[in-house]
Write a protein that holds these residues in place. Structure first.
Motif, short mmCIF file in Angstrom:
data_model
loop_
_atom_site.label_atom_id
_atom_site.label_comp_id
_atom_site.label_asym_id
_atom_site.label_seq_id
_atom_site.Cartn_x
_atom_site.Cartn_y
_atom_site.Cartn_z
N ILE A 1 0.84 -1.20 0.00
CA ILE A 1 0.00 0.00 0.00
C ILE A 1 0.87 1.25 0.00
N LEU A 2 1.98 1.21 0.74
CA LEU A 2 2.90 2.34 0.76
C LEU A 2 3.52 2.61 -0.61
N ASP A 3 3.58 1.57 -1.45
CA ASP A 3 4.11 1.75 -2.80
C ASP A 3 3.17 2.52 -3.72
N LEU A 4 1.90 2.66 -3.31
CA LEU A 4 0.94 3.41 -4.13
C LEU A 4 1.28 4.89 -4.12
N GLN A 5 0.98 5.54 -5.22
CA GLN A 5 1.22 6.97 -5.34
C GLN A 5 0.33 7.74 -4.36
N LEU B 1 -7.13 -1.04 9.06
CA LEU B 1 -6.10 -0.55 8.15
C LEU B 1 -6.29 0.96 8.07
N LEU B 2 -5.27 1.67 8.50
CA LEU B 2 -5.29 3.13 8.52
C LEU B 2 -4.32 3.61 7.45
N VAL B 3 -4.82 4.43 6.53
CA VAL B 3 -4.00 4.93 5.43
C VAL B 3 -4.12 6.45 5.38
N PHE B 4 -2.99 7.13 5.39
CA PHE B 4 -2.94 8.57 5.21
C PHE B 4 -2.46 8.85 3.80
N THR B 5 -3.15 9.74 3.12
CA THR B 5 -2.75 10.10 1.76
C THR B 5 -2.58 11.61 1.67
N GLU B 6 -2.00 12.02 0.57
CA GLU B 6 -1.93 13.44 0.29
C GLU B 6 -3.36 13.96 0.12
N PRO B 7 -3.61 15.21 0.45
CA PRO B 7 -4.96 15.75 0.28
C PRO B 7 -5.30 15.91 -1.20
N ARG B 8 -6.56 16.12 -1.46
CA ARG B 8 -7.05 16.44 -2.80
C ARG B 8 -6.80 15.33 -3.83
N GLU C 1 -8.00 0.85 -5.22
CA GLU C 1 -6.63 0.37 -5.38
C GLU C 1 -6.20 -0.44 -4.15
N ILE C 2 -6.50 0.08 -2.97
CA ILE C 2 -6.13 -0.60 -1.72
C ILE C 2 -6.91 -1.90 -1.59
N GLN C 3 -8.20 -1.88 -1.91
CA GLN C 3 -9.01 -3.09 -1.81
C GLN C 3 -8.50 -4.17 -2.76
N ASN C 4 -8.03 -3.78 -3.95
CA ASN C 4 -7.45 -4.75 -4.88
C ASN C 4 -6.21 -5.41 -4.29
N ILE C 5 -5.38 -4.63 -3.61
CA ILE C 5 -4.18 -5.19 -2.97
C ILE C 5 -4.59 -6.17 -1.87
N ILE C 6 -5.59 -5.79 -1.06
CA ILE C 6 -6.07 -6.67 0.01
C ILE C 6 -6.62 -7.97 -0.59
N ASP C 7 -7.44 -7.85 -1.63
CA ASP C 7 -8.02 -9.04 -2.27
C ASP C 7 -6.94 -9.95 -2.85
N ASP C 8 -5.93 -9.36 -3.51
CA ASP C 8 -4.82 -10.16 -4.06
C ASP C 8 -4.07 -10.88 -2.96
N ASP C 9 -3.83 -10.19 -1.83
CA ASP C 9 -3.13 -10.82 -0.71
C ASP C 9 -3.94 -11.99 -0.15
N LYS C 10 -5.25 -11.81 -0.04
CA LYS C 10 -6.11 -12.90 0.45
C LYS C 10 -6.05 -14.10 -0.49
N ARG C 11 -6.15 -13.85 -1.80
CA ARG C 11 -6.08 -14.95 -2.78
C ARG C 11 -4.74 -15.67 -2.69
#
Length: 128
Positions: free
Chosen positions: A8-12, A90-97, A106-116
């Motif tokens: 998740i940290l690798d995401l822009q 799961l707590l995620v801080f992102t840049e505003p706007r 995007e995060i849910q896709n990563i979670i789903d891939d990890d589960k699979r």
């Protein structure tokens, strides 16, 4: 779990990704490399406890509204995404706007891939 946070940290535009236990402790994750926290360690601990407490309050409405999935908060200097994963937040801080709904997907896709991947590995080990 650290691996999930790292992906998740690798995401822009993501500044922080962490798994918070139901008692408010940071279980895994942290800040993106070269990203300075906006609040002190003491205040981060209080914030984690607050998110854990808010999560427990949301369960009061599960019978009426169904299980809590995620929430987004947009602030002036930061945006926040919370997603329930098993007994963790799961707590995620992102840049505003940024478009938070796109980031949640995007995060849910990563979670789903990890589960699979986890389930596939589990079944492969049991077949041996």
């Amino acid at each position: 779990m650290q691996n999930l946070c790292d992906k998740i940290l690798d995401l822009q535009h993501v500044r922080f990704a962490g798994l918070i236990s139901d008692n408010g402790n940071l279980y895994a994750g942290g800040f993106k490399k070269n990203t300075a926290p906006m609040v002190s360690e003491k205040n981060r601990q209080m914030m984690y406890m607050r998110f854990a407490l808010e999560s427990s309050f949301r369960k009061d409405f599960d019978d009426s509204f169904g299980a809590f999935r995620c929430s987004t908060i947009q602030r002036e200097k930061i945006s926040i995404i919370t997603i329930n994963i098993c007994n963790y937040i799961l707590l995620v801080f992102t840049e505003p706007r940024i478009d938070l709904q796109t980031k949640v997907k995007e995060i849910q896709n990563i979670i789903d891939d990890d589960k699979r991947n986890f389930l596939n590995n589990l079944f492969e080990k049991n077949d041996m």
